[in-house]
Design a protein around this motif. Structure first.
Motif, PDB file in Angstrom:
ATOM      1  N   TYR A  62      19.963 -16.941 -62.886  1.00 25.21           N
ATOM      2  CA  TYR A  62      19.719 -16.624 -64.303  1.00 25.21           C
ATOM      3  C   TYR A  62      18.364 -15.952 -64.509  1.00 25.21           C
ATOM      4  O   TYR A  62      18.227 -15.091 -65.382  1.00 25.21           O
ATOM      5  CB  TYR A  62      19.801 -17.884 -65.173  1.00 25.21           C
ATOM      6  N   ARG A  63      17.383 -16.343 -63.707  1.00 26.49           N
ATOM      7  CA  ARG A  63      16.064 -15.708 -63.846  1.00 26.49           C
ATOM      8  C   ARG A  63      16.202 -14.200 -63.604  1.00 26.49           C
ATOM      9  O   ARG A  63      15.721 -13.378 -64.379  1.00 26.49           O
ATOM     10  CB  ARG A  63      15.076 -16.329 -62.847  1.00 26.49           C
ATOM     11  N   GLN A  64      16.949 -13.850 -62.552  1.00 25.83           N
ATOM     12  CA  GLN A  64      17.137 -12.433 -62.239  1.00 25.83           C
ATOM     13  C   GLN A  64      17.980 -11.739 -63.314  1.00 25.83           C
ATOM     14  O   GLN A  64      17.650 -10.644 -63.770  1.00 25.83           O
ATOM     15  CB  GLN A  64      17.818 -12.278 -60.870  1.00 25.83           C
ATOM     16  N   ASN A  65      19.074 -12.401 -63.705  1.00 25.32           N
ATOM     17  CA  ASN A  65      19.971 -11.812 -64.712  1.00 25.32           C
ATOM     18  C   ASN A  65      19.208 -11.483 -65.995  1.00 25.32           C
ATOM     19  O   ASN A  65      19.299 -10.373 -66.524  1.00 25.32           O
ATOM     20  CB  ASN A  65      21.120 -12.786 -64.983  1.00 25.32           C
ATOM     21  N   HIS A  66      18.440 -12.433 -66.500  1.00 30.37           N
ATOM     22  CA  HIS A  66      17.745 -12.220 -67.769  1.00 30.37           C
ATOM     23  C   HIS A  66      16.606 -11.214 -67.631  1.00 30.37           C
ATOM     24  O   HIS A  66      16.258 -10.530 -68.577  1.00 30.37           O
ATOM     25  CB  HIS A  66      17.201 -13.549 -68.301  1.00 30.37           C
ATOM     26  N   LYS A  67      16.029 -11.143 -66.444  1.00 34.05           N
ATOM     27  CA  LYS A  67      14.913 -10.227 -66.235  1.00 34.05           C
ATOM     28  C   LYS A  67      15.379  -8.769 -66.123  1.00 34.05           C
ATOM     29  O   LYS A  67      14.762  -7.865 -66.662  1.00 34.05           O
ATOM     30  CB  LYS A  67      14.165 -10.641 -64.956  1.00 34.05           C
ATOM     31  N   TYR A  68      16.474  -8.546 -65.412  1.00 31.73           N
ATOM     32  CA  TYR A  68      16.849  -7.164 -65.078  1.00 31.73           C
ATOM     33  C   TYR A  68      17.875  -6.531 -66.008  1.00 31.73           C
ATOM     34  O   TYR A  68      18.104  -5.326 -65.945  1.00 31.73           O
ATOM     35  CB  TYR A  68      17.362  -7.093 -63.632  1.00 31.73           C
ATOM     36  N   GLN A  69      18.552  -7.325 -66.843  1.00 32.10           N
ATOM     37  CA  GLN A  69      19.570  -6.742 -67.739  1.00 32.10           C
ATOM     38  C   GLN A  69      18.867  -6.158 -68.973  1.00 32.10           C
ATOM     39  O   GLN A  69      18.881  -6.737 -70.057  1.00 32.10           O
ATOM     40  CB  GLN A  69      20.592  -7.804 -68.154  1.00 32.10           C
ATOM     41  N   THR A  70      18.255  -4.992 -68.799  1.00 28.81           N
ATOM     42  CA  THR A  70      17.618  -4.300 -69.927  1.00 28.81           C
ATOM     43  C   THR A  70      18.652  -3.389 -70.579  1.00 28.81           C
ATOM     44  O   THR A  70      19.689  -3.088 -69.973  1.00 28.81           O
ATOM     45  CB  THR A  70      16.455  -3.426 -69.431  1.00 28.81           C
ATOM     46  N   LEU A  71      18.346  -2.908 -71.784  1.00 30.58           N
ATOM     47  CA  LEU A  71      19.255  -1.959 -72.437  1.00 30.58           C
ATOM     48  C   LEU A  71      19.437  -0.716 -71.558  1.00 30.58           C
ATOM     49  O   LEU A  71      20.559  -0.226 -71.398  1.00 30.58           O
ATOM     50  CB  LEU A  71      18.717  -1.576 -73.824  1.00 30.58           C
ATOM     51  N   ASP A  72      18.355  -0.243 -70.977  1.00 28.11           N
ATOM     52  CA  ASP A  72      18.424   0.920 -70.083  1.00 28.11           C
ATOM     53  C   ASP A  72      19.381   0.687 -68.929  1.00 28.11           C
ATOM     54  O   ASP A  72      20.179   1.553 -68.579  1.00 28.11           O
ATOM     55  CB  ASP A  72      17.034   1.160 -69.464  1.00 28.11           C
ATOM     56  N   PHE A  73      19.277  -0.489 -68.327  1.00 34.57           N
ATOM     57  CA  PHE A  73      20.147  -0.834 -67.208  1.00 34.57           C
ATOM     58  C   PHE A  73      21.609  -0.837 -67.652  1.00 34.57           C
ATOM     59  O   PHE A  73      22.480  -0.273 -66.981  1.00 34.57           O
ATOM     60  CB  PHE A  73      19.761  -2.204 -66.632  1.00 34.57           C
ATOM     61  N   VAL A  74      21.876  -1.456 -68.804  1.00 34.09           N
ATOM     62  CA  VAL A  74      23.247  -1.543 -69.319  1.00 34.09           C
ATOM     63  C   VAL A  74      23.815  -0.137 -69.532  1.00 34.09           C
ATOM     64  O   VAL A  74      24.946   0.160 -69.120  1.00 34.09           O
ATOM     65  CB  VAL A  74      23.280  -2.351 -70.647  1.00 34.09           C
ATOM     66  N   PHE A 161      25.141 -11.235 -73.078  1.00 40.89           N
ATOM     67  CA  PHE A 161      24.385 -11.270 -74.333  1.00 40.89           C
ATOM     68  C   PHE A 161      24.105  -9.828 -74.757  1.00 40.89           C
ATOM     69  O   PHE A 161      24.085  -8.931 -73.918  1.00 40.89           O
ATOM     70  CB  PHE A 161      23.062 -12.041 -74.124  1.00 40.89           C
ATOM     71  N   PRO A 162      23.886  -9.580 -76.061  1.00 38.25           N
ATOM     72  CA  PRO A 162      23.584  -8.224 -76.495  1.00 38.25           C
ATOM     73  C   PRO A 162      22.206  -7.772 -76.004  1.00 38.25           C
ATOM     74  O   PRO A 162      21.246  -8.547 -76.034  1.00 38.25           O
ATOM     75  CB  PRO A 162      23.592  -8.322 -78.027  1.00 38.25           C
ATOM     76  N   VAL A 204      27.968  -2.705 -79.933  1.00 36.85           N
ATOM     77  CA  VAL A 204      26.850  -3.443 -79.339  1.00 36.85           C
ATOM     78  C   VAL A 204      26.928  -3.334 -77.812  1.00 36.85           C
ATOM     79  O   VAL A 204      28.013  -3.455 -77.236  1.00 36.85           O
ATOM     80  CB  VAL A 204      26.904  -4.930 -79.774  1.00 36.85           C
ATOM     81  N   HIS A 205      25.803  -3.071 -77.179  1.00 37.53           N
ATOM     82  CA  HIS A 205      25.778  -2.995 -75.715  1.00 37.53           C
ATOM     83  C   HIS A 205      25.502  -4.382 -75.140  1.00 37.53           C
ATOM     84  O   HIS A 205      24.379  -4.871 -75.191  1.00 37.53           O
ATOM     85  CB  HIS A 205      24.707  -2.009 -75.245  1.00 37.53           C
ATOM     86  N   MET A 206      26.547  -4.973 -74.583  1.00 35.37           N
ATOM     87  CA  MET A 206      26.403  -6.296 -73.970  1.00 35.37           C
ATOM     88  C   MET A 206      25.793  -6.136 -72.574  1.00 35.37           C
ATOM     89  O   MET A 206      25.970  -5.101 -71.934  1.00 35.37           O
ATOM     90  CB  MET A 206      27.778  -6.960 -73.827  1.00 35.37           C
ATOM     91  N   SER A 207      25.099  -7.174 -72.103  1.00 36.60           N
ATOM     92  CA  SER A 207      24.612  -7.163 -70.725  1.00 36.60           C
ATOM     93  C   SER A 207      25.816  -6.832 -69.832  1.00 36.60           C
ATOM     94  O   SER A 207      26.937  -7.237 -70.112  1.00 36.60           O
ATOM     95  CB  SER A 207      24.001  -8.508 -70.348  1.00 36.60           C
ATOM     96  N   PHE A 208      25.561  -6.069 -68.772  1.00 38.73           N
ATOM     97  CA  PHE A 208      26.670  -5.525 -67.981  1.00 38.73           C
ATOM     98  C   PHE A 208      27.228  -6.551 -66.996  1.00 38.73           C
ATOM     99  O   PHE A 208      26.487  -7.343 -66.425  1.00 38.73           O
ATOM    100  CB  PHE A 208      26.217  -4.272 -67.225  1.00 38.73           C
ATOM    101  N   GLY A 209      28.547  -6.501 -66.812  1.00 32.08           N
ATOM    102  CA  GLY A 209      29.151  -7.409 -65.844  1.00 32.08           C
ATOM    103  C   GLY A 209      30.654  -7.238 -65.753  1.00 32.08           C
ATOM    104  O   GLY A 209      31.206  -6.246 -66.236  1.00 32.08           O
ATOM    105  N   HIS A 210      31.316  -8.252 -65.167  1.00 32.68           N
ATOM    106  CA  HIS A 210      32.748  -8.112 -64.874  1.00 32.68           C
ATOM    107  C   HIS A 210      33.612  -8.086 -66.132  1.00 32.68           C
ATOM    108  O   HIS A 210      34.705  -7.532 -66.116  1.00 32.68           O
ATOM    109  CB  HIS A 210      33.214  -9.194 -63.905  1.00 32.68           C
ATOM    110  N   ASP A 211      33.110  -8.630 -67.248  1.00 35.19           N
ATOM    111  CA  ASP A 211      33.885  -8.620 -68.498  1.00 35.19           C
ATOM    112  C   ASP A 211      34.097  -7.189 -69.000  1.00 35.19           C
ATOM    113  O   ASP A 211      35.217  -6.772 -69.286  1.00 35.19           O
ATOM    114  CB  ASP A 211      33.163  -9.387 -69.620  1.00 35.19           C
ATOM    115  N   GLU A 212      32.969  -6.469 -69.120  1.00 38.75           N
ATOM    116  CA  GLU A 212      33.034  -5.113 -69.676  1.00 38.75           C
ATOM    117  C   GLU A 212      33.876  -4.206 -68.772  1.00 38.75           C
ATOM    118  O   GLU A 212      34.694  -3.412 -69.244  1.00 38.75           O
ATOM    119  CB  GLU A 212      31.613  -4.548 -69.832  1.00 38.75           C
TER     120      GLU A 212
END
Ligand SMILES: [Fe+2]
Ligand SMILES: [Fe+2]
Length: 298
Positions: A62-74, A161-162, A204-212
């Protein structure tokens, strides 16, 4: 130009390379954590105590997920994957491909990826739900093939998360967002951020992952209720805790009923007996071909 010690981009790149980008033994460790977090019969108070259920690897994830999921990354990942330019494959080829993920887990206790999909779908079928609902259960985690495309764990699984607006403290481990560069951008940290009130989650741009990813692959073949189940099944802050309603429109509000209906099947079907794959496969072959052509874009 002289670089200051603490803001050296080179140092950051080095740190990233040294960091173990796969803290979870296997992707399912995240799913297991969520199932424990929402164990049936738990009180709201106990849900808030989720840290007791998180081991160090899940916490590091989670530390990595929350740190690296920026809007730019998404935005970058959506541009890379959502155009579906990775070739045509059948649902079954992808399910087989996803099954190669089990390699380092224990074959006696862990169900394979296909077994998890079948267990979820079978639990839905037993409750007499419509065929598209059963199909959504069978498809919902196929987006985890992102891991086999080489994406790090934090870009494949995790509560979504958005991005581009203030983080809700209903997202697990909200304190880890302080390391996300977006938290330094005041325009992203207001309640609405880059969005309009009740703009609808589709905007809304959600954090990227298997859902999207699985939503994008399957959207034109499935009814809207199923699309929502796939796209938001990891958006626990919203479907379990009612966060982010200020971004939702009426359609989202109505469709989240279905996301909530779907969630227990995802969370609680794992403990059930292993599905008799051979026996039920013909049913699923027929179900998949009812909705999908032989090959689709991935
Ligand atoms: Fe999932
Ligand atoms: Fe799942």
């Amino acid at each position: 130009m002289k670089q200051t010690e603490e803001h050296s981009p080179l140092k950051e790149v080095q740190a990233l390379l040294e960091e173990n980008q796969a803290p979870l033994k296997e992707l399912d460790e995240w799913d297991d954590f969520v199932a424990t977090r929402y164990r049936q019969g738990k009180s709201e108070e106990e849900f808030r105590n989720y840290k007791a259920d998180a081991n160090p690897t899940v916490t590091e994830f989670y530390r990595q997920n929350h740190k690296y999921q920026t809007l730019d990354f998404v935005l970058k990942k959506k541009a890379e994957y959502c155009g579906l330019k990775r070739g045509k494959k059948s649902i079954w080829e992808m399910a087989e491909y996803l099954n190669t993920l089990v390699d380092d887990s224990d074959p006696d206790t862990d169900v394979t990826q296909i077994e998890h999909l079948l267990q979820t779908a079978e639990a839905i079928r037993k409750d007499g739900h419509p065929r598209w609902f059963i199909l959504a259960g069978f498809l919902h985690d196929l987006g985890k093939v992102l891991c086999l495309y080489g994406e790090p764990q934090w870009a494949v699984v995790g509560d979504t998360f958005p991005a581009g607006c203030a983080y809700s403290d209903q997202v697990v481990f909200p304190e880890f967002f302080t390391a996300n560069p977006d938290s330094e951008k005041p325009e992203y940290q207001t309640q609405y951020g880059i969005y309009e009130p009740h703009c609808g989650l589709d905007n809304v741009h959600m954090s990227f992952g298997h859902d999207e990813y699985i939503f994008r692959v399957t959207e034109k073949y499935l009814p809207e209720e199923a699309q929502y189940m796939l796209r938001y099944h990891s958006f626990y802050a919203a479907h379990r805790h009612g966060a982010y309603r200020h971004l939702m429109d009426e359609l989202d509000e109505a469709m989240f009923e279905w996301v909530r209906k779907f969630n227990p099947y995802d969370l609680y079907s794992k403990g059930r007996e292993r599905p008799n794959t051979k026996e039920i496969l013909p049913y699923y072959r027929e179900l998949v071909s009812e909705f999908f052509p032989d090959k689709i874009d991935w």
